[in-house]
Design an enzyme around this catalytic site. Structure first.
Site, PDB file in Angstrom:
ATOM      1  N   ALA A   1       4.149  -5.705   2.660  1.00  0.00           N
ATOM      2  CA  ALA A   1       5.385  -5.026   2.253  1.00  0.00           C
ATOM      3  C   ALA A   1       6.203  -4.585   3.473  1.00  0.00           C
ATOM      4  O   ALA A   1       7.439  -4.686   3.477  1.00  0.00           O
ATOM      5  CB  ALA A   1       5.039  -3.832   1.376  1.00  0.00           C
ATOM      6  N   ASN A   2       5.521  -4.123   4.519  1.00  0.00           N
ATOM      7  CA  ASN A   2       6.249  -3.731   5.742  1.00  0.00           C
ATOM      8  C   ASN A   2       7.003  -4.936   6.305  1.00  0.00           C
ATOM      9  O   ASN A   2       8.156  -4.837   6.723  1.00  0.00           O
ATOM     10  CB  ASN A   2       5.281  -3.214   6.813  1.00  0.00           C
TER      11      ASN A   2
ATOM     12  N   LYS B   1       0.729  -4.168   5.049  1.00  0.00           N
ATOM     13  CA  LYS B   1       1.263  -5.094   6.059  1.00  0.00           C
ATOM     14  C   LYS B   1       2.272  -6.068   5.453  1.00  0.00           C
ATOM     15  O   LYS B   1       3.318  -6.351   6.043  1.00  0.00           O
ATOM     16  CB  LYS B   1       0.116  -5.854   6.724  1.00  0.00           C
TER      17      LYS B   1
ATOM     18  N   ASN C   1       0.829  -1.213   0.000  1.00  0.00           N
ATOM     19  CA  ASN C   1       0.000   0.000   0.000  1.00  0.00           C
ATOM     20  C   ASN C   1       0.853   1.247   0.000  1.00  0.00           C
ATOM     21  O   ASN C   1       1.974   1.239   0.520  1.00  0.00           O
ATOM     22  CB  ASN C   1      -0.848   0.094   1.291  1.00  0.00           C
TER      23      ASN C   1
ATOM     24  N   ALA D   1       2.613  -0.194  12.188  1.00  0.00           N
ATOM     25  CA  ALA D   1       3.478  -1.268  11.679  1.00  0.00           C
ATOM     26  C   ALA D   1       4.351  -1.929  12.751  1.00  0.00           C
ATOM     27  O   ALA D   1       5.231  -2.718  12.413  1.00  0.00           O
ATOM     28  CB  ALA D   1       4.346  -0.798  10.508  1.00  0.00           C
ATOM     29  N   ALA D   2       4.087  -1.634  14.038  1.00  0.00           N
ATOM     30  CA  ALA D   2       4.848  -2.324  15.087  1.00  0.00           C
ATOM     31  C   ALA D   2       4.573  -3.833  15.005  1.00  0.00           C
ATOM     32  O   ALA D   2       5.489  -4.658  15.146  1.00  0.00           O
ATOM     33  CB  ALA D   2       4.454  -1.785  16.456  1.00  0.00           C
ATOM     34  N   GLY D   3       3.332  -4.188  14.738  1.00  0.00           N
ATOM     35  CA  GLY D   3       2.971  -5.611  14.606  1.00  0.00           C
ATOM     36  C   GLY D   3       3.651  -6.251  13.406  1.00  0.00           C
ATOM     37  O   GLY D   3       3.981  -7.449  13.428  1.00  0.00           O
ATOM     38  N   ASP D   4       3.871  -5.454  12.363  1.00  0.00           N
ATOM     39  CA  ASP D   4       4.551  -5.999  11.172  1.00  0.00           C
ATOM     40  C   ASP D   4       6.016  -6.301  11.490  1.00  0.00           C
ATOM     41  O   ASP D   4       6.551  -7.344  11.098  1.00  0.00           O
ATOM     42  CB  ASP D   4       4.458  -4.998  10.011  1.00  0.00           C
TER      43      ASP D   4
ATOM     44  N   GLU E   1      -4.692  -8.937   4.375  1.00  0.00           N
ATOM     45  CA  GLU E   1      -5.130  -7.833   3.508  1.00  0.00           C
ATOM     46  C   GLU E   1      -5.302  -8.318   2.073  1.00  0.00           C
ATOM     47  O   GLU E   1      -5.351  -7.526   1.135  1.00  0.00           O
ATOM     48  CB  GLU E   1      -4.136  -6.662   3.585  1.00  0.00           C
TER      49      GLU E   1
ATOM     50  N   ASN F   1      -2.652  -9.058  17.576  1.00  0.00           N
ATOM     51  CA  ASN F   1      -2.571  -8.133  18.703  1.00  0.00           C
ATOM     52  C   ASN F   1      -3.842  -8.295  19.531  1.00  0.00           C
ATOM     53  O   ASN F   1      -4.714  -9.111  19.191  1.00  0.00           O
ATOM     54  CB  ASN F   1      -2.319  -6.681  18.243  1.00  0.00           C
TER      55      ASN F   1
ATOM     56  N   THR G   1       0.448 -10.165  20.942  1.00  0.00           N
ATOM     57  CA  THR G   1       1.215  -8.950  21.206  1.00  0.00           C
ATOM     58  C   THR G   1       0.325  -7.984  21.978  1.00  0.00           C
ATOM     59  O   THR G   1      -0.836  -7.787  21.640  1.00  0.00           O
ATOM     60  CB  THR G   1       1.708  -8.311  19.888  1.00  0.00           C
TER      61      THR G   1
ATOM     62  N   ASP H   1       5.156   6.651  16.911  1.00  0.00           N
ATOM     63  CA  ASP H   1       4.095   6.202  16.003  1.00  0.00           C
ATOM     64  C   ASP H   1       4.050   4.666  16.052  1.00  0.00           C
ATOM     65  O   ASP H   1       5.049   4.018  15.725  1.00  0.00           O
ATOM     66  CB  ASP H   1       4.448   6.697  14.590  1.00  0.00           C
TER      67      ASP H   1
END
Ligand code: RIB
Length: 312
Positions: free
Chosen positions: A46-47, A44, A15, A254-257, A144, A188, A224, A251
């Site tokens: 790509a991250n 998600k 995205n 994307a912490a989960g990614d 996604e 999460n 998480t 921020d």
């Protein structure tokens, strides 16, 4: 060129994130004055791909972008990270996926995605890219993409002896039973609650939700919990509570990614689940210290440095 590092295949979304920073997230019907706007690479899948590459594993990617400026830009960004993008197809007639991301002054976010080309990734795309599963240690999946495509990737992973990590985000109301039968599932708290209908507000709740996911067929469930770290439950009934790393939060996007990718990299290197969850906690924490999704994915050196500085 043959890969000398463990290979991880990400099948996922790509995205362009349209990020607005604001003092607080708007309530329904409310307009809030924001402070800044930026376009930044996200998605998600790509991250997670970028995090896998920065953490030192070889990353292969299967996905779709539109035939537009965002698509070209996002694939170039992934290539610049050294990711094998041969499995990314360009879809005419559909725009590249976008996400509208709002981030408040505490680093909390709200995200709406318009899947575009991501939603055109079909099981046939998985079958026609079978060679990318060959020799991959892990296949990393999120939600996604259309669920039949995720299912096809899971089945293909099994056929090739790859282990599977599912980050069930965004969480559907009901996750098809077949998608729970993975090596590791890592929701999460919000996702876990929506998957199981149980609250995870306290530690006991988290353990019981994780056990529920194990009962549905996952070999390991890792929940998480943001600033409370994570809880791991395994099918052979080991339970680990892993404390968080303390960092200044800019921020949380994307912490989960970062967490899911780091878990895959660490397990692929042969770590056991408990140290792998610590490594993933550190990567997830570091992702919160910078703005944006892909720009915030940490490197291996950064993760090791944080783990050395804070012993948990
Ligand atoms: O996990 C964060 C990601 O969710 C963002 O980059 C956005 O694109 C959405 O997919």
């Amino acid at each position: 060129m043959p890969e000398s590092k463990p290979a991880i295949l990400v099948v996922g979304s790509i995205n362009m994130d349209m990020v607005v920073r604001c003092p607080r997230l708007p309530a329904p019907g409310q307009t809030v004055q924001g402070s800044s706007f930026a376009c930044s690479p996200g998605g998600k899948g790509a991250n997670q791909g970028v995090a896998v590459a920065r953490l030192g594993a070889a990353c292969r990617f299967i996905g779709r972008v539109g035939q537009d400026a965002f698509g070209g830009q996002l694939v170039e960004t992934l290539q610049a990270e050294g990711i094998d993008c041969s499995g990314i197809a360009v879809t005419s007639g559909f725009p590249t996926g976008v996400a509208i991301v709002m981030v408040d002054s505490t680093g909390e976010n709200s995200i709406v995605i318009a899947g575009g080309a991501n939603l055109q990734l079909t099981p046939d795309d998985i079958f026609s890219r079978e060679e990318l599963f060959e020799g991959a240690y892990f296949v990393l999946l999120q939600l996604e993409l259309p669920l039949p495509t995720v299912r096809a990737a899971l089945d293909m992973a099994r056929r090739h002896g790859c282990k599977v990590i599912l980050d069930p985000a965004p969480a559907p109301k009901c996750l098809p039973e077949a998608l729970c039968k993975v090596d590791v599932i890592c929701p999460n708290a919000t996702e876990a609650e929506s998957l199981t209908g149980q609250s995870v507000s306290e530690e006991r709740g988290a353990k019981s939700v994780a056990s529920d996911l194990i009962a549905r067929g996952a070999s390991t469930a890792v929940l998480t919990l943001g600033p409370r770290g994570c809880v791991v439950v395994t099918a052979d009934e080991h339970v680990y509570t892993v404390p968080p790393y303390k960092v200044p939060v800019a921020d949380t996007t994307a912490a989960g990614d970062a967490f899911a990718a780091a878990l895959a990299v660490s397990l692929a290197r042969g770590e056991k689940i408990h140290p792998a969850a610590k490594f993933a906690n550190a990567a997830g924490a570091l992702a919160c210290t910078k703005f944006g999704a892909q720009p915030a994915m940490p490197t291996l050196a950064e993760v090791l440095q944080l783990m050395e500085r804070q012993v948990i």
